[in-house]
Design a protein around this motif. Sequence first.
Motif, PDB file in Angstrom:
ATOM      1  N   ARG A 580      83.493  33.676 -25.263  1.00  0.00           N
ATOM      2  CA  ARG A 580      82.070  33.918 -25.034  1.00  0.00           C
ATOM      3  C   ARG A 580      81.290  32.634 -25.275  1.00  0.00           C
ATOM      4  NH1 ARG A 580      77.914  35.982 -28.598  1.00  0.00           N
ATOM      5  NH2 ARG A 580      79.458  36.229 -30.214  1.00  0.00           N
ATOM      6  N   MET A 581      80.466  32.269 -24.302  1.00  0.00           N
ATOM      7  CA  MET A 581      79.660  31.062 -24.464  1.00  0.00           C
ATOM      8  C   MET A 581      78.187  31.377 -24.297  1.00  0.00           C
ATOM      9  SD  MET A 581      81.511  27.713 -22.959  1.00  0.00           S
ATOM     10  CE  MET A 581      80.085  26.815 -22.497  1.00  0.00           C
ATOM     11  N   ASP A 582      77.448  31.263 -25.386  1.00  0.00           N
ATOM     12  CA  ASP A 582      76.005  31.419 -25.312  1.00  0.00           C
ATOM     13  C   ASP A 582      75.397  30.579 -26.432  1.00  0.00           C
ATOM     14  OD1 ASP A 582      76.446  32.824 -27.658  1.00  0.00           O
ATOM     15  OD2 ASP A 582      76.344  34.777 -26.698  1.00  0.00           O
ATOM     16  N   VAL A 583      74.090  30.668 -26.607  1.00  0.00           N
ATOM     17  CA  VAL A 583      73.475  29.809 -27.629  1.00  0.00           C
ATOM     18  C   VAL A 583      74.076  30.046 -29.008  1.00  0.00           C
ATOM     19  CG1 VAL A 583      71.267  29.162 -26.655  1.00  0.00           C
ATOM     20  CG2 VAL A 583      71.550  31.444 -27.644  1.00  0.00           C
ATOM     21  N   ASP A 584      74.486  31.294 -29.257  1.00  0.00           N
ATOM     22  CA  ASP A 584      75.022  31.596 -30.586  1.00  0.00           C
ATOM     23  C   ASP A 584      76.384  30.953 -30.832  1.00  0.00           C
ATOM     24  OD1 ASP A 584      72.887  33.063 -31.516  1.00  0.00           O
ATOM     25  OD2 ASP A 584      73.613  34.911 -30.576  1.00  0.00           O
ATOM     26  N   THR A 585      77.253  31.020 -29.825  1.00  0.00           N
ATOM     27  CA  THR A 585      78.609  30.511 -30.064  1.00  0.00           C
ATOM     28  C   THR A 585      78.716  29.004 -29.873  1.00  0.00           C
ATOM     29  OG1 THR A 585      79.290  30.909 -27.786  1.00  0.00           O
ATOM     30  CG2 THR A 585      79.716  32.674 -29.359  1.00  0.00           C
ATOM     31  N   THR A 586      77.674  28.381 -29.316  1.00  0.00           N
ATOM     32  CA  THR A 586      77.780  26.936 -29.045  1.00  0.00           C
ATOM     33  C   THR A 586      76.861  26.101 -29.921  1.00  0.00           C
ATOM     34  OG1 THR A 586      76.177  27.178 -27.265  1.00  0.00           O
ATOM     35  CG2 THR A 586      78.495  27.180 -26.651  1.00  0.00           C
ATOM     36  N   ARG A 587      76.244  26.761 -30.906  1.00  0.00           N
ATOM     37  CA  ARG A 587      75.281  26.030 -31.725  1.00  0.00           C
ATOM     38  C   ARG A 587      75.954  24.919 -32.529  1.00  0.00           C
ATOM     39  NH1 ARG A 587      72.665  30.278 -34.229  1.00  0.00           N
ATOM     40  NH2 ARG A 587      71.525  30.607 -32.319  1.00  0.00           N
ATOM     41  N   ARG A 588      77.110  25.237 -33.091  1.00  0.00           N
ATOM     42  CA  ARG A 588      77.774  24.230 -33.923  1.00  0.00           C
ATOM     43  C   ARG A 588      78.276  23.073 -33.085  1.00  0.00           C
ATOM     44  NH1 ARG A 588      81.039  27.691 -36.046  1.00  0.00           N
ATOM     45  NH2 ARG A 588      82.762  26.512 -35.198  1.00  0.00           N
ATOM     46  N   GLY A 590      80.389  20.474 -31.303  1.00  0.00           N
ATOM     47  CA  GLY A 590      81.766  20.486 -30.837  1.00  0.00           C
ATOM     48  C   GLY A 590      82.264  21.857 -30.408  1.00  0.00           C
ATOM     49  N   ALA A 591      81.445  22.891 -30.637  1.00  0.00           N
ATOM     50  CA  ALA A 591      81.866  24.252 -30.314  1.00  0.00           C
ATOM     51  C   ALA A 591      82.047  24.421 -28.807  1.00  0.00           C
ATOM     52  CB  ALA A 591      80.855  25.261 -30.843  1.00  0.00           C
ATOM     53  N   HIS A 592      81.082  23.861 -28.095  1.00  0.00           N
ATOM     54  CA  HIS A 592      81.085  23.887 -26.643  1.00  0.00           C
ATOM     55  C   HIS A 592      82.441  23.394 -26.110  1.00  0.00           C
ATOM     56  CE1 HIS A 592      77.814  23.761 -23.482  1.00  0.00           C
ATOM     57  NE2 HIS A 592      78.918  23.642 -22.808  1.00  0.00           N
ATOM     58  N   GLU A 593      82.781  22.215 -26.588  1.00  0.00           N
ATOM     59  CA  GLU A 593      84.003  21.557 -26.154  1.00  0.00           C
ATOM     60  C   GLU A 593      85.245  22.396 -26.481  1.00  0.00           C
ATOM     61  OE1 GLU A 593      84.124  17.462 -27.173  1.00  0.00           O
ATOM     62  OE2 GLU A 593      85.700  17.207 -25.664  1.00  0.00           O
ATOM     63  N   LYS A 594      85.223  22.962 -27.657  1.00  0.00           N
ATOM     64  CA  LYS A 594      86.381  23.728 -28.122  1.00  0.00           C
ATOM     65  C   LYS A 594      86.595  24.968 -27.249  1.00  0.00           C
ATOM     66  CE  LYS A 594      87.718  25.749 -32.260  1.00  0.00           C
ATOM     67  NZ  LYS A 594      87.065  26.335 -33.429  1.00  0.00           N
ATOM     68  N   LEU A 595      85.496  25.671 -26.970  1.00  0.00           N
ATOM     69  CA  LEU A 595      85.594  26.887 -26.168  1.00  0.00           C
ATOM     70  C   LEU A 595      86.105  26.572 -24.765  1.00  0.00           C
ATOM     71  CD1 LEU A 595      82.300  28.694 -27.250  1.00  0.00           C
ATOM     72  CD2 LEU A 595      84.635  29.243 -27.931  1.00  0.00           C
ATOM     73  N   LEU A 596      85.570  25.496 -24.197  1.00  0.00           N
ATOM     74  CA  LEU A 596      85.989  25.151 -22.841  1.00  0.00           C
ATOM     75  C   LEU A 596      87.456  24.725 -22.804  1.00  0.00           C
ATOM     76  CD1 LEU A 596      82.901  23.252 -21.420  1.00  0.00           C
ATOM     77  CD2 LEU A 596      83.700  25.540 -20.848  1.00  0.00           C
TER      78      LEU A 596
END
Length: 802
Positions: A580-588, A590-596
């Motif tokens: 799941r990618m939204d403002v909540d899960t990508t706030r931290r 490097g989170a963005h990168e990790k999820l992708l």
Amino acid sequence: MNIAKVIVDVQARSINQTFDYLIPDRFLDVLQNGMRVIVPFGPRKIMGYVVGRVSESAYDELKEIIDILDLTPALTEELLELGKWLADETLSLYITTYQAMLPQVLKSQYKKELVRLTDAKLADDLEVLFAGRDYVPYEELNNRQIRYSHVQKAIQVGDIMINYLVKSKITKKYTTIVKPNKDAYLLEEAIQDLAKNAAKQREILTFFIENPEAIEQTKLLKNLQTTQQTIKKLVDKGLLVSTRMEVFRNPYDDDQVVKTTALKLTEQQEQAISPIKRKIAENQHDVFLLHGVTGSGKTEIYLQAIQDVIEKGQEAIVLVPEISLTPQMVHRFKGRFGSNVAVLHSALSSGEKYDEWRKVQRKEVQVVVGARSAVFAPFENIGIIIIDEEHETSYKQEDQPRYHARDVAIYRGEKHQCPVILGSATPALESYARAQKGVYQLATLTKRTNNKGMPDVQIVDMRKELHAGNRTMFSRRLKKQIEQCIAKKEQVVLLLNRRGYSTFVMCRECGHVKECPHCDIALTYHKNSNQLKCHYCSYEESVPLHCPECNSDLIRYFGTGTQRVEEALTQLIPEARVVRMDVDTTRRKGAHEKLLKQFANQEADILLGTQMIAKGLDFENVTLVGVLTADSMLHLPDFRSSEKTFQLLTQVSGRAGRHELPGEVIVQTYTPDHYSIELASTYDYAQFYRTEMNTRKTFQYPPYVFLALLTVSHRNQVKAVQTTQKIVQLLLNHVNDKTVVLGPTPSPVTRMKDRYRYQCMVKYKQEPQLRNLIRKIVQQFDDDVRKDDLLITVDMQPYQLM
Ligand SMILES: Nc1ncnc2c1ncn2[C@@H]1O[C@H](COP(=O)(O)OP(=O)(O)OP(=O)(O)O)[C@@H](O)[C@H]1O
Ligand SMILES: [Zn+2]
Ligand SMILES: [Zn+2]
């Protein structure tokens, strides 16, 4: 006399003038235009920008510049001029535009400080505090718990509490580097002269004969197993030099980047790029609208155009929307140009951002990739400016200065005599209209580089699903396709179009919706904290157990957050692994990168997210794209809502079938007949353009007219309406008879932070004096602004009508 003209950091509406300051002798040689300085201003010390030097002033008793904050001017001459132009265009202050061009850490930050009055008699505890000093930081006062009344009585706090600039919060890091100080043959000679027992010294010199480049001392020590003393001996002999160098934080793991080389362009790409290359070669300005379907290889065109620019020794600015500034996008530029790229976007820490900006300032890179404000990158020899996804509304800043990055890019492109590329699969109507008129050069890519067609789009009517008894948010078709996809070990992208959507709390008994007590907007439910929050004023309260209207306890949450979709999805298809990618899960960080990465490594089957997953992503294994709620934007009070819907659907559809596997798209909607949805499903931009242009013409909206939006806000509703009414009248007295002035109209969010908001909209075709007129009109209310907390904002060419 040596006098500097300074734009000072004072946010008063009528102050756009420069102030004169004496340049003390010690600064005469170092002070340059564009440097930040500290100057006295009334009782305070504030920051300012030096914009010129003169030898005479109309004022006597000039004060002196206190300090200089830069070694290199923060703003180049070009940017100083750009700032003035931008301030005029957007009706903002010079100081505001200058601040907008710089990284956060270089903006003024003030700290409260107490100044000792020369003749003040101080209380004893204050005497101690001031001992030997003229001023003290305000915190020290608090630390010592000195009574406020003391301070006030003794040194009149109200008058003399000043703001003092904290020089800057940048924590610079340094490292020591070592490099040879002599040519290789001299080093060889030196080796001969060394004493027999100086084996280590010999080894170091031999190393430098083979590697004449500078190396960090720590690395040298480690590699050669030697000591600082040995190095120092060689430095003392004049054979090596050791200096300190600024180290930059590198937010990107460059080892992760795979090196790429230029691809052989397709025929369409060749045709599109050749006029651009010509302009680069001839140093000529022109604006190109690169209209290419998703996956048609626009980015490859950018890369090859930039290659030309780099080879000419010039620089390139690439703007991408914040949300598509994904690691994937960054890697594509780093993969081609390596450490020659600086990256500027909001996910970086302020220190990292500053470092990246410094690389640009010091010309250590030739390419900058960044979000909106990267358009101000302090390059001085620009060879190309590229705006990817040029239709994105995030290129318009919704705060002072309310500028559009496209306008700034074109302004700078003219100055530097270089081409500007606007790229998109769904150009903004404004841009396409300009291309039609020949103002921009149109280049079109109609085919995907993989030579496959665009993915097939199926529209699912959700009303029929409901009639058939399906109450879930997934149509039967979408569910079936997801299951098939997972069975084939292929991947799914699911978009929840959340704009205009939120999770609110409603009483099922009486329909009461919990609203913010200060704003006209429903409170949003936040599951993690179990709180209701206002998105405009950050008011917060806990979820009521009973309805405040009817006392029923049947309180329910409405709206569809990604979190709820995720829950529903895993219930419906338990075997699905969801990211799941939204403002909540990508706030931290490097989170963005990790999820992708997780998704790219196929550790998940479904990528579920908001707008942020619609763009720029390129995954080989994605064969299905689902849009859960295509129409949630259509009902917003925004004349661009159809355009935005069309753009979003086209973008997200473009995520499927980009490589070998064919793709499919399923769009769920309650309004399947809406032209923006129908035409997106057939990828018919041309037809959409015609239809939408007709609508804009009928209702007189851009690009047929220009807009200016004035918003007046005040605590007193009557005052807000009356002021708006006056403004409307004043405008009507001066504009030409083709111009339409609408208002006073309540703003879509009529009350925000306890202030009533009314607006006046000007629709015009030709009003060369409009900016001046508005400026003068707004000035007439200066007294109310200063004394009565009236607020008037002006937005030329608004994108948000809130
Ligand atoms: N000339 C080429 N030959 C082979 N492959 C290419 C060529 N140009 C681009 N590609 C590849 O095609 C894919 C799509 O290209 P690219 O991402 O540049 O398209 P785009 O138009 O920027 O897409 P979008 O707008 O959807 O982001 C990429 O994987 C890219 O590496
Ligand atoms: Zn509120
Ligand atoms: Zn109720």
